[in-house]
Design a protein around this motif. Structure first.
Motif, mmCIF file in Angstrom:
data_model
loop_
_atom_site.group_PDB
_atom_site.id
_atom_site.type_symbol
_atom_site.label_atom_id
_atom_site.label_comp_id
_atom_site.label_asym_id
_atom_site.label_seq_id
_atom_site.Cartn_x
_atom_site.Cartn_y
_atom_site.Cartn_z
ATOM 1 N N VAL A 24 0.848 -1.161 0.012
ATOM 2 C CA VAL A 24 -0.042 0.142 0.027
ATOM 3 C C VAL A 24 0.859 1.245 -0.059
ATOM 4 O O VAL A 24 1.955 1.239 0.767
ATOM 5 N N PHE A 25 0.688 2.267 -0.759
ATOM 6 C CA PHE A 25 1.256 3.248 -0.832
ATOM 7 C C PHE A 25 0.358 4.586 -0.550
ATOM 8 O O PHE A 25 -0.739 4.746 -0.797
ATOM 9 N N LEU A 26 1.138 5.772 0.038
ATOM 10 C CA LEU A 26 0.605 7.019 0.024
ATOM 11 C C LEU A 26 1.322 7.966 -0.349
ATOM 12 O O LEU A 26 2.471 8.160 0.036
ATOM 13 N N GLN A 27 1.030 8.352 -1.461
ATOM 14 C CA GLN A 27 1.648 9.859 -2.349
ATOM 15 C C GLN A 27 1.018 10.958 -1.775
ATOM 16 O O GLN A 27 0.091 11.217 -1.552
ATOM 17 N N MET A 28 2.155 11.610 -0.833
ATOM 18 C CA MET A 28 1.816 12.942 -0.177
ATOM 19 C C MET A 28 2.480 14.125 -1.067
ATOM 20 O O MET A 28 3.749 14.218 -1.229
ATOM 21 N N ASP A 29 1.485 14.939 -1.678
ATOM 22 C CA ASP A 29 2.122 16.280 -2.254
ATOM 23 C C ASP A 29 1.673 17.716 -1.725
ATOM 24 O O ASP A 29 0.733 17.478 -0.728
ATOM 25 N N ALA A 30 2.302 18.589 -2.118
ATOM 26 C CA ALA A 30 1.812 19.686 -1.227
ATOM 27 C C ALA A 30 1.931 19.716 -0.124
ATOM 28 O O ALA A 30 1.105 20.188 0.968
ATOM 29 N N LEU A 31 2.868 19.211 0.596
ATOM 30 C CA LEU A 31 2.954 18.745 2.141
ATOM 31 C C LEU A 31 3.005 20.238 2.801
ATOM 32 O O LEU A 31 3.686 21.148 2.392
ATOM 33 N N LYS A 32 2.309 20.170 4.072
ATOM 34 C CA LYS A 32 2.537 21.427 4.787
ATOM 35 C C LYS A 32 3.146 21.109 6.187
ATOM 36 O O LYS A 32 3.118 19.960 6.519
ATOM 37 N N PRO A 33 3.614 22.028 6.831
ATOM 38 C CA PRO A 33 4.253 21.859 8.268
ATOM 39 C C PRO A 33 3.332 21.075 9.223
ATOM 40 O O PRO A 33 3.742 20.342 10.052
ATOM 41 N N GLU A 34 1.817 21.344 9.120
ATOM 42 C CA GLU A 34 0.767 20.484 9.799
ATOM 43 C C GLU A 34 0.572 19.251 9.435
ATOM 44 O O GLU A 34 0.072 18.655 10.044
ATOM 45 N N ASP A 35 1.166 18.798 8.644
ATOM 46 C CA ASP A 35 1.302 17.087 8.288
ATOM 47 C C ASP A 35 2.313 16.740 8.707
ATOM 48 O O ASP A 35 2.325 15.357 8.963
ATOM 49 N N THR A 36 3.306 17.344 9.672
ATOM 50 C CA THR A 36 4.131 16.430 10.366
ATOM 51 C C THR A 36 3.562 15.544 11.485
ATOM 52 O O THR A 36 2.581 16.145 12.327
ATOM 53 N N ALA A 37 3.992 14.345 11.348
ATOM 54 C CA ALA A 37 3.344 13.415 12.134
ATOM 55 C C ALA A 37 4.243 12.121 11.979
ATOM 56 O O ALA A 37 5.076 11.958 11.250
ATOM 57 N N VAL A 38 3.801 10.979 13.100
ATOM 58 C CA VAL A 38 4.212 9.736 12.758
ATOM 59 C C VAL A 38 2.977 8.994 12.028
ATOM 60 O O VAL A 38 2.085 9.054 12.403
ATOM 61 N N PHE A 39 3.383 8.547 10.803
ATOM 62 C CA PHE A 39 2.361 7.803 9.944
ATOM 63 C C PHE A 39 2.528 6.421 10.113
ATOM 64 O O PHE A 39 3.554 5.884 10.217
ATOM 65 N N TYR A 40 1.175 5.862 10.592
ATOM 66 C CA TYR A 40 0.983 4.319 10.803
ATOM 67 C C TYR A 40 0.520 3.672 9.737
ATOM 68 O O TYR A 40 -0.747 4.008 9.558
#
Length: 115
Positions: free
Chosen positions: A78-94
């Motif tokens: 499974v993939f998660l393509q993340m574009d246009a990232l913002k500082p508020e996207d900072t996190a641990v992803f599970y």
């Protein structure tokens, strides 16, 4: 049992992109949905995106139009393509996987969006 291993996190500048991957192994035949949650500093874990075996997807409002979830059933990825990232996207992803009786979780991967 299902084992999940994430990869692809890291440090990226605002506006940048990252692609997370999750490899599933074990009793994968029982899985009907997979996806990603994240836990931002000081916040509860929240759903980011999910995808079912049939390809139906669901996204958190905060990432719609910026993140794309996809799945390679043949390779159990499974993939998660993340574009246009913002500082508020900072996190641990599970990464997670779900069958009729259990939820399974990966160990998490850190994503930091900062200049």
């Amino acid at each position: 049992q299902v084992q999940l291993v994430e990869s692809g996190g890291g440090l990226v500048q605002p506006g940048g992109s990252l692609r997370l991957s999750c490899a599933a192994s074990g009793s994968i035949f029982s899985i009907y949905a997979m996806g990603w949650y994240r836990q931002r500093p000081g916040k509860q874990r929240e759903l980011v995106a999910s995808i079912t075996n049939s390809g139906h997807t669901n996204y958190a409002d905060s990432v719609k139009g910026r993140f794309t979830i996809s799945r390679d059933n043949a390779k159990n990825l499974v993939f998660l393509q993340m574009d246009a990232l913002k500082p508020e996207d900072t996190a641990v992803f599970y990464c997670y996987a779900q069958n009729v009786v259990n939820w399974y979780w990966g160990q998490g991967t850190q994503v930091t969006v900062s200049s």
